[in-house]
Motif scaffolding. Structure first.
Motif, PDB file in Angstrom:
ATOM      1  N   VAL A 191      10.606  31.187  19.502  1.00  0.00           N
ATOM      2  CA  VAL A 191       9.339  30.587  19.085  1.00  0.00           C
ATOM      3  C   VAL A 191       9.524  29.084  18.888  1.00  0.00           C
ATOM      4  O   VAL A 191       8.696  28.287  19.308  1.00  0.00           O
ATOM      5  CB  VAL A 191       8.847  31.226  17.758  1.00  0.00           C
ATOM      6  N   ALA A 192      10.635  28.708  18.246  1.00  0.00           N
ATOM      7  CA  ALA A 192      10.830  27.310  17.877  1.00  0.00           C
ATOM      8  C   ALA A 192      12.258  26.885  18.171  1.00  0.00           C
ATOM      9  O   ALA A 192      13.162  27.721  18.319  1.00  0.00           O
ATOM     10  CB  ALA A 192      10.511  27.106  16.403  1.00  0.00           C
ATOM     11  N   CYS A 193      12.442  25.581  18.242  1.00  0.00           N
ATOM     12  CA  CYS A 193      13.751  25.024  18.614  1.00  0.00           C
ATOM     13  C   CYS A 193      13.960  23.718  17.874  1.00  0.00           C
ATOM     14  O   CYS A 193      13.091  22.837  17.905  1.00  0.00           O
ATOM     15  CB  CYS A 193      13.773  24.789  20.126  1.00  0.00           C
ATOM     16  N   ALA A 194      15.111  23.581  17.208  1.00  0.00           N
ATOM     17  CA  ALA A 194      15.410  22.333  16.485  1.00  0.00           C
ATOM     18  C   ALA A 194      16.721  21.735  16.993  1.00  0.00           C
ATOM     19  O   ALA A 194      17.797  22.044  16.480  1.00  0.00           O
ATOM     20  CB  ALA A 194      15.474  22.586  14.986  1.00  0.00           C
ATOM     21  N   PRO A 195      16.640  20.864  18.008  1.00  0.00           N
ATOM     22  CA  PRO A 195      17.833  20.152  18.468  1.00  0.00           C
ATOM     23  C   PRO A 195      18.047  18.901  17.603  1.00  0.00           C
ATOM     24  O   PRO A 195      17.175  18.040  17.518  1.00  0.00           O
ATOM     25  CB  PRO A 195      17.493  19.770  19.912  1.00  0.00           C
ATOM     26  N   ILE A 196      19.227  18.833  16.993  1.00  0.00           N
ATOM     27  CA  ILE A 196      19.493  17.784  16.002  1.00  0.00           C
ATOM     28  C   ILE A 196      20.621  16.870  16.492  1.00  0.00           C
ATOM     29  O   ILE A 196      21.659  17.363  16.952  1.00  0.00           O
ATOM     30  CB  ILE A 196      19.856  18.447  14.651  1.00  0.00           C
ATOM     31  N   CYS A 197      20.455  15.606  16.369  1.00  0.00           N
ATOM     32  CA  CYS A 197      21.436  14.575  16.772  1.00  0.00           C
ATOM     33  C   CYS A 197      22.185  14.985  18.040  1.00  0.00           C
ATOM     34  O   CYS A 197      23.402  15.101  18.044  1.00  0.00           O
ATOM     35  CB  CYS A 197      22.402  14.214  15.639  1.00  0.00           C
ATOM     36  N   THR A 198      21.415  15.144  19.109  1.00  0.00           N
ATOM     37  CA  THR A 198      21.997  15.630  20.356  1.00  0.00           C
ATOM     38  C   THR A 198      21.447  14.852  21.535  1.00  0.00           C
ATOM     39  O   THR A 198      20.819  13.809  21.354  1.00  0.00           O
ATOM     40  CB  THR A 198      21.758  17.154  20.484  1.00  0.00           C
ATOM     41  N   ALA A 199      21.720  15.339  22.732  1.00  0.00           N
ATOM     42  CA  ALA A 199      21.276  14.661  23.953  1.00  0.00           C
ATOM     43  C   ALA A 199      21.027  15.695  25.033  1.00  0.00           C
ATOM     44  O   ALA A 199      21.610  16.784  25.007  1.00  0.00           O
ATOM     45  CB  ALA A 199      22.345  13.673  24.429  1.00  0.00           C
ATOM     46  N   THR A 325       6.059  24.860  28.416  1.00  0.00           N
ATOM     47  CA  THR A 325       6.874  25.551  27.411  1.00  0.00           C
ATOM     48  C   THR A 325       6.009  25.987  26.232  1.00  0.00           C
ATOM     49  O   THR A 325       5.193  25.201  25.733  1.00  0.00           O
ATOM     50  CB  THR A 325       8.035  24.667  26.921  1.00  0.00           C
ATOM     51  N   PRO A 326       6.198  27.227  25.791  1.00  0.00           N
ATOM     52  CA  PRO A 326       5.462  27.691  24.606  1.00  0.00           C
ATOM     53  C   PRO A 326       6.204  27.357  23.305  1.00  0.00           C
ATOM     54  O   PRO A 326       5.713  27.618  22.220  1.00  0.00           O
ATOM     55  CB  PRO A 326       5.427  29.204  24.804  1.00  0.00           C
ATOM     56  N   VAL A 327       7.402  26.777  23.438  1.00  0.00           N
ATOM     57  CA  VAL A 327       8.286  26.568  22.281  1.00  0.00           C
ATOM     58  C   VAL A 327       7.815  25.358  21.473  1.00  0.00           C
ATOM     59  O   VAL A 327       7.379  24.357  22.035  1.00  0.00           O
ATOM     60  CB  VAL A 327       9.740  26.366  22.759  1.00  0.00           C
ATOM     61  N   ARG A 328       7.922  25.461  20.129  1.00  0.00           N
ATOM     62  CA  ARG A 328       7.639  24.315  19.255  1.00  0.00           C
ATOM     63  C   ARG A 328       8.958  23.635  18.938  1.00  0.00           C
ATOM     64  O   ARG A 328       9.911  24.300  18.537  1.00  0.00           O
ATOM     65  CB  ARG A 328       7.046  24.786  17.924  1.00  0.00           C
ATOM     66  N   PHE A 329       8.997  22.323  19.064  1.00  0.00           N
ATOM     67  CA  PHE A 329      10.252  21.582  18.893  1.00  0.00           C
ATOM     68  C   PHE A 329      10.226  20.689  17.659  1.00  0.00           C
ATOM     69  O   PHE A 329       9.192  20.103  17.327  1.00  0.00           O
ATOM     70  CB  PHE A 329      10.514  20.690  20.108  1.00  0.00           C
ATOM     71  N   ASN A 358       4.641  20.950  22.066  1.00  0.00           N
ATOM     72  CA  ASN A 358       4.452  20.816  20.623  1.00  0.00           C
ATOM     73  C   ASN A 358       5.757  20.295  20.025  1.00  0.00           C
ATOM     74  O   ASN A 358       6.716  21.046  19.870  1.00  0.00           O
ATOM     75  CB  ASN A 358       4.090  22.198  20.064  1.00  0.00           C
ATOM     76  N   VAL A 359       5.822  19.004  19.747  1.00  0.00           N
ATOM     77  CA  VAL A 359       7.086  18.422  19.296  1.00  0.00           C
ATOM     78  C   VAL A 359       6.883  17.448  18.142  1.00  0.00           C
ATOM     79  O   VAL A 359       5.969  16.627  18.161  1.00  0.00           O
ATOM     80  CB  VAL A 359       7.831  17.716  20.470  1.00  0.00           C
TER      81      VAL A 359
END
Lengths: 398, 398
Positions: A191-199, A325-329, A358-359
């Motif tokens: 459902v959701a995705c939290a990429p943190i301090c990445t590339a 994408t249906p994912v919330r970021f 949705n970001v």
């Protein structure tokens, strides 16, 4: 154990015992399962293995709807122990501060799954595992792998656990690469995705620092061509130098200056020698020495290589990877992080914005550098909690 | 040879032959003189040596008034060859681009003196010299030294050359530390000073990177406790790792990205191995391999240590060090230099302004990082030329 993918064979979870460090200390590392997929597990390189072991820990309880699972992806040298005590070091887990009832990763609300990546050294199949075809340790015979390979193994774990859809995938640093890979390749599974301090792709400078670390390990005669377990040697000095180099990149100049400055270590005058004079030297040497007690040198080579190979778009436009994408970021960067600077996060956010995804994006002000994602940085914790609460409410998750 | 300091003994200049690299290649390195001061040369550590050798090159002609001498201080791994061909590498000198008739360092106007620092490996007394007390190579018995020690030796050279007052002292990086030390301790011996991309004290982060380099050298069994010349070994791999690490700090992230990005080296697909895949890896390995052919591992330890110890003010206010200075300063930094960032130059400029010193300051915009001082950066060259021209005109120098 419920299985999403009915055709694969999955063992009951068992406690694995592994060997760590130059002194070859034996330690039980927690839950491990063996998975035999219907088809052999195929690496991006083309190599195949019939069975893979995946080590994982869970925190909290899966709800009846199986809708509250958060998959947490660890960084380069992290593992499945987000909350401690860590079986090898005895220290708290790497996200101890935010895991627990009422905390950011609320164990009364969410079911947290954390798995050691394949190629790792905390129980998942990697270079220090036994190659079933030869009966010997893989060593350099282990296939060189990619971030996509690691995620494909995590999908097998999710299938084994019988979870159709994750509430969220979260990861910092390399974990953020894994999170992005999840969202890009398996958008229907989260459902959701939290990429943190990445590339979205590893930069030239970061490849350079990784190459230095690998050269330091391989320059150590104790590495023995990758065969140190069989040979009874260990590249402790080389691995320590690799860790020291990496560690500096995890901090900020200002952070180092504030923490150590030019202060001497337990002395009033310099020694005019090459032993420790400055506190920062003492600190770095300590980081190097403790690291070799818990991490496998070959895993260090393989995992840094996987990060170097990471380029989510690979010739395509990054935006196209996320179209529809249906994912919330929730994208987070840290102002003093020069390893994965804010510009890398903006690159991701721009791509997501270009396809109207949705970001939300936050650059957290801190002097703690890249390591900020592991430290007590309230603005970061508030950001992540706010995002999870928001999505949970929107999804009707209690 | 005219001598300022009449009481010391100075040999005639001779051609020294030195040994370089793992293959122990013998190379003639240019002018060297031996100096025996009236009193033994005393290091800051308290150690003393009776005689020291100083290798130097000069460019241009000293005028009749002896008023046109510029002393140029080299960086950590630089030497007296600002214009080539370099006797060891055969390549152009490190400031080739700006040395010559009509150029920034105009050899028709100025008399340029460049000397290998003590502790170095291009002919000045250092760890690979013979200890006259034992008849053996110094190795680790060479006294650990400081930037102040290096400058004190340079003052002896100036005395030996019979030059009372320098028109200017110029240096980049470590050379800038030497230039600042000159201006602070011997203000009566120079008219102008140009410290470029440097700092008045070495930062915690820079000490950390140096410590990593030293650990890489000392971790190599070929280092043999510093005794590799006698033992017939050479820490080539360790020194290469040290150089690779340092080299990344000399560039900028943007510079690396523009130059190499994620481009592969002579291949279309990654190899899924640990050999060179990316151009940036190939470049770094090349930097490491060529460095070991020309630089002495112990000199690398000693000179990095001297930089670590550098703290011009040491407990005092930096401004107080320059109170009533007659010297004119030109401070230059580079916008993408993260090793000696502009903030370090500002720190120097603030101190000079606080005592109403004559100082100009320029931050040059470039993506070339710390290495910009060695590269074709027209705005930097114009700044330095403008400063030298201005002071020359003010002094009536033709």
């Amino acid at each position: 154990m419920a299985r999403y993918n009915k055709v694969m064979q999955v063992s009951e979870p068992y406690q694995a015992t592994l060997t760590f460090g130059p002194a070859r200390r034996e330690v039980a590392v927690g839950h491990v399962i063996d998975i035999t997929p219907a088809q052999p597990f195929r690496f991006d390189s083309g190599a195949e293995i019939a069975t893979l072991s995946l080590a994982y820990q869970t925190y909290g309880t899966l709800n009846a709807e199986r809708s509250n699972a958060i998959f947490i992806c660890h960084g380069l040298t992290g593992d499945q122990y987000i909350a401690g005590p860590h079986p090898v070091t005895g220290k708290p887990g790497w996200w101890e501060a935010i895991v627990g009832p009422g905390l950011v990763l609320d164990t009364e609300r969410y079911f947290l799954i954390v798995s050691n990546v394949i190629g790792g050294c905390m129980g998942s199949t990697g270079p220090k595992s036994i190659n079933p075809l030869t009966g010997h340790v893989y060593g350099r015979d282990f296939p060189v792998l990619t971030i996509a390979d690691m995620v494909r193994a995590q999908v097998l774990l999710l299938d084994a656990l019988g979870i159709d859809k994750l509430f969220c995938v979260i990861g910092g640093s390399m974990g953020g690469m894994l999170a992005l890979e999840w969202a890009a390749r398996y958008p229907e599974r989260l459902v959701a995705c939290a990429p943190i301090c990445t590339a979205a792709r590893h930069s030239a400078q970061n490849i350079a620092f990784h190459e230095i670390g690998r050269q330091a390990v391989m320059a150590d005669p104790g590495w023995a061509g990758g065969d140190y377990i069989t040979q009874g040697s260990f590249p402790a000095k080389g691995l320590a130098v690799a860790r020291m180099t990496a560690h500096v990149t995890y901090l900020s100049e200002m952070g180092l200056q504030d923490k150590f400055g030019r202060r001497l270590q337990d002395k009033q005058q310099p020694s005019y020698g090459f032993e420790v004079d400055f506190q920062v030297e003492s600190y770095l040497r300590h980081q190097g020495m403790t690291f070799v007690e818990r991490f496998d040198p070959n895993s260090y080579l393989y995992i840094t290589r996987a990060m170097d190979y990471f380029d989510l778009a690979e010739g395509q436009k990054l935006a196209d990877i996320f179209r529809d994408t249906p994912v919330r970021f929730c994208v987070v960067s840290f102002s003093s992080d020069w390893l994965f600077p804010t510009s890398e996060s903006r690159h991701i956010v721009r791509a997501l914005n270009a396809v109207a995804a949705n970001v939300s994006f936050t650059e957290v002000e801190t002097d703690k550098g890249h390591d900020a994602f592991l430290l007590d940085v309230p603005a970061f914790h508030a950001t992540l909690k706010g995002f999870l609460d928001g999505v949970a409410t929107a999804r009707g998750l209690r």
